[in-house]
Write a protein that holds these residues in place. Structure first.
Motif, PDB file in Angstrom:
ATOM      1  N   SER A  37       0.859  -1.169   0.000  1.00  0.00           N
ATOM      2  CA  SER A  37       0.000   0.000   0.000  1.00  0.00           C
ATOM      3  C   SER A  37       0.901   1.226   0.000  1.00  0.00           C
ATOM      4  CB  SER A  37      -0.939  -0.030   1.214  1.00  0.00           C
ATOM      5  OG  SER A  37      -1.749   1.118   1.274  1.00  0.00           O
ATOM      6  N   SER A  38       0.644   2.164   0.888  1.00  0.00           N
ATOM      7  CA  SER A  38       1.390   3.421   0.892  1.00  0.00           C
ATOM      8  C   SER A  38       0.906   4.231   2.083  1.00  0.00           C
ATOM      9  CB  SER A  38       1.105   4.182  -0.408  1.00  0.00           C
ATOM     10  OG  SER A  38       1.468   5.536  -0.314  1.00  0.00           O
ATOM     11  N   VAL A  39       1.676   5.260   2.435  1.00  0.00           N
ATOM     12  CA  VAL A  39       1.128   6.257   3.360  1.00  0.00           C
ATOM     13  C   VAL A  39      -0.158   6.810   2.762  1.00  0.00           C
ATOM     14  CG1 VAL A  39       2.516   8.114   2.354  1.00  0.00           C
ATOM     15  CG2 VAL A  39       1.641   8.367   4.669  1.00  0.00           C
ATOM     16  N   GLY A  40      -0.261   6.770   1.424  1.00  0.00           N
ATOM     17  CA  GLY A  40      -1.469   7.177   0.726  1.00  0.00           C
ATOM     18  C   GLY A  40      -2.591   6.180   0.830  1.00  0.00           C
ATOM     19  N   GLY A  41      -2.407   5.110   1.593  1.00  0.00           N
ATOM     20  CA  GLY A  41      -3.469   4.152   1.831  1.00  0.00           C
ATOM     21  C   GLY A  41      -4.367   4.553   2.990  1.00  0.00           C
ATOM     22  N   PHE A  42      -3.928   5.545   3.772  1.00  0.00           N
ATOM     23  CA  PHE A  42      -4.789   6.037   4.852  1.00  0.00           C
ATOM     24  C   PHE A  42      -4.819   7.560   4.911  1.00  0.00           C
ATOM     25  CE2 PHE A  42      -0.609   5.376   6.844  1.00  0.00           C
ATOM     26  CZ  PHE A  42      -0.387   6.581   7.483  1.00  0.00           C
ATOM     27  N   HIS A  43      -4.011   8.227   4.073  1.00  0.00           N
ATOM     28  CA  HIS A  43      -3.953   9.693   4.048  1.00  0.00           C
ATOM     29  C   HIS A  43      -3.821  10.125   2.591  1.00  0.00           C
ATOM     30  CE1 HIS A  43      -2.506  13.773   4.380  1.00  0.00           C
ATOM     31  NE2 HIS A  43      -2.600  13.759   5.699  1.00  0.00           N
ATOM     32  N   SER A  44      -4.864  10.756   2.064  1.00  0.00           N
ATOM     33  CA  SER A  44      -4.828  11.153   0.659  1.00  0.00           C
ATOM     34  C   SER A  44      -4.197  12.533   0.503  1.00  0.00           C
ATOM     35  CB  SER A  44      -6.238  11.156   0.072  1.00  0.00           C
ATOM     36  OG  SER A  44      -6.182  11.183  -1.342  1.00  0.00           O
ATOM     37  N   PHE A  45      -3.675  12.792  -0.696  1.00  0.00           N
ATOM     38  CA  PHE A  45      -2.934  14.021  -0.956  1.00  0.00           C
ATOM     39  C   PHE A  45      -3.457  14.704  -2.223  1.00  0.00           C
ATOM     40  CE2 PHE A  45      -0.174  11.111   1.297  1.00  0.00           C
ATOM     41  CZ  PHE A  45       0.409  11.907   2.278  1.00  0.00           C
ATOM     42  N   PRO A  46      -3.419  16.040  -2.274  1.00  0.00           N
ATOM     43  CA  PRO A  46      -3.798  16.744  -3.498  1.00  0.00           C
ATOM     44  C   PRO A  46      -2.949  16.275  -4.676  1.00  0.00           C
ATOM     45  CG  PRO A  46      -3.521  18.294  -1.687  1.00  0.00           C
ATOM     46  CD  PRO A  46      -3.014  16.965  -1.197  1.00  0.00           C
ATOM     47  N   ALA A  47      -3.569  16.174  -5.828  1.00  0.00           N
ATOM     48  CA  ALA A  47      -2.932  15.753  -7.082  1.00  0.00           C
ATOM     49  C   ALA A  47      -2.610  14.266  -7.108  1.00  0.00           C
ATOM     50  CB  ALA A  47      -1.660  16.558  -7.376  1.00  0.00           C
ATOM     51  N   ASN A  48      -2.908  13.562  -6.041  1.00  0.00           N
ATOM     52  CA  ASN A  48      -2.620  12.130  -5.964  1.00  0.00           C
ATOM     53  C   ASN A  48      -3.823  11.343  -5.481  1.00  0.00           C
ATOM     54  OD1 ASN A  48      -0.662  10.238  -6.529  1.00  0.00           O
ATOM     55  ND2 ASN A  48       0.789  10.994  -5.031  1.00  0.00           N
ATOM     56  N   GLY A  49      -5.001  11.956  -5.561  1.00  0.00           N
ATOM     57  CA  GLY A  49      -6.192  11.368  -4.972  1.00  0.00           C
ATOM     58  C   GLY A  49      -6.593  10.034  -5.556  1.00  0.00           C
ATOM     59  N   LEU A  50      -6.441   9.859  -6.865  1.00  0.00           N
ATOM     60  CA  LEU A  50      -6.881   8.608  -7.479  1.00  0.00           C
ATOM     61  C   LEU A  50      -5.927   7.467  -7.164  1.00  0.00           C
ATOM     62  CD1 LEU A  50      -8.240  10.067 -10.797  1.00  0.00           C
ATOM     63  CD2 LEU A  50      -9.536   9.195  -8.854  1.00  0.00           C
ATOM     64  N   TYR A  51      -4.616   7.760  -7.166  1.00  0.00           N
ATOM     65  CA  TYR A  51      -3.649   6.749  -6.741  1.00  0.00           C
ATOM     66  C   TYR A  51      -3.923   6.342  -5.293  1.00  0.00           C
ATOM     67  CZ  TYR A  51       0.810   4.842  -5.083  1.00  0.00           C
ATOM     68  OH  TYR A  51       1.772   4.058  -4.508  1.00  0.00           O
ATOM     69  N   CYS A  52      -4.143   7.342  -4.432  1.00  0.00           N
ATOM     70  CA  CYS A  52      -4.430   7.040  -3.028  1.00  0.00           C
ATOM     71  C   CYS A  52      -5.717   6.237  -2.902  1.00  0.00           C
ATOM     72  CB  CYS A  52      -4.528   8.336  -2.217  1.00  0.00           C
ATOM     73  SG  CYS A  52      -2.955   9.212  -2.043  1.00  0.00           S
ATOM     74  N   ALA A  53      -6.697   6.539  -3.746  1.00  0.00           N
ATOM     75  CA  ALA A  53      -7.954   5.784  -3.704  1.00  0.00           C
ATOM     76  C   ALA A  53      -7.712   4.304  -3.981  1.00  0.00           C
ATOM     77  CB  ALA A  53      -8.945   6.355  -4.712  1.00  0.00           C
ATOM     78  N   THR A  54      -6.794   3.990  -4.890  1.00  0.00           N
ATOM     79  CA  THR A  54      -6.494   2.580  -5.157  1.00  0.00           C
ATOM     80  C   THR A  54      -5.847   1.925  -3.943  1.00  0.00           C
ATOM     81  OG1 THR A  54      -4.284   2.964  -6.130  1.00  0.00           O
ATOM     82  CG2 THR A  54      -6.183   3.041  -7.621  1.00  0.00           C
ATOM     83  N   LYS A  55      -5.033   2.685  -3.229  1.00  0.00           N
ATOM     84  CA  LYS A  55      -4.387   2.134  -2.037  1.00  0.00           C
ATOM     85  C   LYS A  55      -5.373   2.001  -0.881  1.00  0.00           C
ATOM     86  CE  LYS A  55      -0.428   1.613  -4.020  1.00  0.00           C
ATOM     87  NZ  LYS A  55       0.015   0.250  -4.361  1.00  0.00           N
ATOM     88  N   PHE A  56      -6.319   2.965  -0.764  1.00  0.00           N
ATOM     89  CA  PHE A  56      -7.402   2.800   0.212  1.00  0.00           C
ATOM     90  C   PHE A  56      -8.152   1.502  -0.083  1.00  0.00           C
ATOM     91  CE2 PHE A  56      -6.615   6.994   1.615  1.00  0.00           C
ATOM     92  CZ  PHE A  56      -7.478   7.369   2.630  1.00  0.00           C
ATOM     93  N   ALA A  57      -8.464   1.269  -1.360  1.00  0.00           N
ATOM     94  CA  ALA A  57      -9.178   0.054  -1.757  1.00  0.00           C
ATOM     95  C   ALA A  57      -8.377  -1.190  -1.394  1.00  0.00           C
ATOM     96  CB  ALA A  57      -9.468   0.081  -3.256  1.00  0.00           C
ATOM     97  N   LEU A  58      -7.084  -1.153  -1.666  1.00  0.00           N
ATOM     98  CA  LEU A  58      -6.227  -2.300  -1.378  1.00  0.00           C
ATOM     99  C   LEU A  58      -6.187  -2.596   0.122  1.00  0.00           C
ATOM    100  CD1 LEU A  58      -4.394  -4.360  -2.763  1.00  0.00           C
ATOM    101  CD2 LEU A  58      -2.483  -2.787  -2.414  1.00  0.00           C
ATOM    102  N   GLU A  59      -6.205  -1.557   0.937  1.00  0.00           N
ATOM    103  CA  GLU A  59      -6.204  -1.760   2.388  1.00  0.00           C
ATOM    104  C   GLU A  59      -7.501  -2.440   2.831  1.00  0.00           C
ATOM    105  OE1 GLU A  59      -4.412   0.482   5.158  1.00  0.00           O
ATOM    106  OE2 GLU A  59      -2.747   1.081   3.861  1.00  0.00           O
ATOM    107  N   GLY A  60      -8.643  -2.002   2.285  1.00  0.00           N
ATOM    108  CA  GLY A  60      -9.905  -2.631   2.638  1.00  0.00           C
ATOM    109  C   GLY A  60      -9.963  -4.085   2.212  1.00  0.00           C
ATOM    110  N   ILE A  61      -9.459  -4.355   1.027  1.00  0.00           N
ATOM    111  CA  ILE A  61      -9.419  -5.734   0.523  1.00  0.00           C
ATOM    112  C   ILE A  61      -8.544  -6.598   1.429  1.00  0.00           C
ATOM    113  CG2 ILE A  61      -8.492  -7.166  -1.350  1.00  0.00           C
ATOM    114  CD1 ILE A  61      -9.409  -4.820  -3.243  1.00  0.00           C
ATOM    115  N   THR A  62      -7.375  -6.089   1.783  1.00  0.00           N
ATOM    116  CA  THR A  62      -6.420  -6.885   2.562  1.00  0.00           C
ATOM    117  C   THR A  62      -6.907  -7.127   3.977  1.00  0.00           C
ATOM    118  OG1 THR A  62      -4.677  -5.818   1.265  1.00  0.00           O
ATOM    119  CG2 THR A  62      -3.983  -7.123   3.148  1.00  0.00           C
ATOM    120  N   GLU A  63      -7.594  -6.144   4.549  1.00  0.00           N
ATOM    121  CA  GLU A  63      -8.112  -6.328   5.902  1.00  0.00           C
ATOM    122  C   GLU A  63      -9.127  -7.471   5.942  1.00  0.00           C
ATOM    123  OE1 GLU A  63      -9.883  -3.633   9.599  1.00  0.00           O
ATOM    124  OE2 GLU A  63      -9.066  -2.665   7.792  1.00  0.00           O
TER     125      GLU A  63
END
Length: 288
Positions: free
Chosen positions: A136-162
């Motif tokens: 995942s990434s630090v972007g898996g629990f904290h989203s950043f401007p200009a990187n929101g869609l990448y972070c959204a994929t990592k949020f999704a991956l965290e939910g799947i993995t949990e």
């Protein structure tokens, strides 16, 4: 020293994937080095008897990935650790994004990983052991401007993995989320090479979205994270060795001072939110 293990690492020709492969080999493990372009494989991997190079692309269909997984398993007879490391970032403000590029971002970072997990699990279930490591990434629990869609994929991956961790634990299989902060790899060296970039909307000039995008390349070479040490910590946590020896097997592994600091800030924000709105959230229950 525990017995030798077999690692399948996607995106293993660069960055953390490569460093993790080298760490595993150094410790006497075997590596199935999965990569989209085997011709770009470093010679020191290609010429190692303990390495099997596997052509692999996250955009492939389930049937093709399942076939590739059989090839991977046949290389050394089994797989102990699957590391879903490969992926890329789509850079730009949310409004600037397109459906096509957004779907491709999720296709690679989420659906490709899901297909890989589905292909590996029958083998891991049959042997009643194994570890699935999802990067995942630090972007898996904290989203950043200009990187929101990448972070959204990592949020999704965290939910799947949990969910996955709970589902596969009865079979003796562990799932681990690795959350690197910014590591000094080539990922930021050339954003147009490692990322897709949106067509900018001029009205965002001077705003956080465009400033963040402009600063990404400038930050290259200044990242706090050392990829060699990051790979070492991943290996140790998976194997229960080194700094991880005697520690609990938790779901998440934060890496980098930036990630750990943000994680604590995020936990504090959740606590503050729960406290501030306690009267509100308690008021919505049925009173039996």
């Amino acid at each position: 020293m525990p017995s030798s293990k077999v690692w399948l690492i996607t995106g293993s020709n660069t960055g953390l994937g490569l460093e993790l492969a080298l760490k595993a080999l150094k410790e006497g493990d075997k590596v199935i080095a999965a990569m989209r372009t085997p011709s770009k494989c470093p010679p020191f991997l290609k010429d190692n008897a303990n390495v099997s190079i596997l052509p692999f692309d996250l955009s492939w269909t389930q049937d093709t990935i399942t076939s590739a997984m059989k090839t991977a398993v046949d290389a050394f007879g089994h797989i102990d650790i699957l590391v879903n490391n490969a992926g890329y970032a789509y850079l730009g403000a949310i409004e600037e994004s397109t459906d096509e590029e957004t779907k491709t971002q999720f296709e690679i970072n989420v659906f490709g990983v899901l297909r890989t997990i589905r292909a590996a699990l029958p083998y891991l279930r049959a042997q009643r052991s194994g570890t699935i490591v999802n990067l995942s990434s630090v972007g898996g629990f904290h989203s950043f401007p200009a990187n929101g869609l990448y972070c959204a994929t990592k949020f999704a991956l965290e939910g799947i993995t949990e969910a996955l961790a709970a589902e596969v634990s009865p079979f003796g299989i562990r799932a681990l989320i690795v959350e690197p902060g910014y590591f000094r790899t080539a990922f930021l060296a050339n954003p147009t090479a490692g990322m897709n970039v949106t067509t900018p909307i001029k009205d965002y000039d001077g705003t956080t979205a465009h400033e963040a995008a402009a600063n990404i390349e400038k930050y290259n070479g200044k990242q706090l994270g050392n990829p060699v040490l990051g790979a070492q910590r991943i290996w140790e946590v998976v194997r229960g060795e080194g700094m991880a020896k005697g520690k609990k097997e938790l779901l998440r592994l934060p890496l980098g001072s930036d990630c750990g600091t943000m994680m604590r800030g995020y936990a504090e924000d959740l606590r503050e939110t729960a406290d501030e709105y306690e009267e509100i959230w308690r008021s919505t229950d049925f009173v039996e």
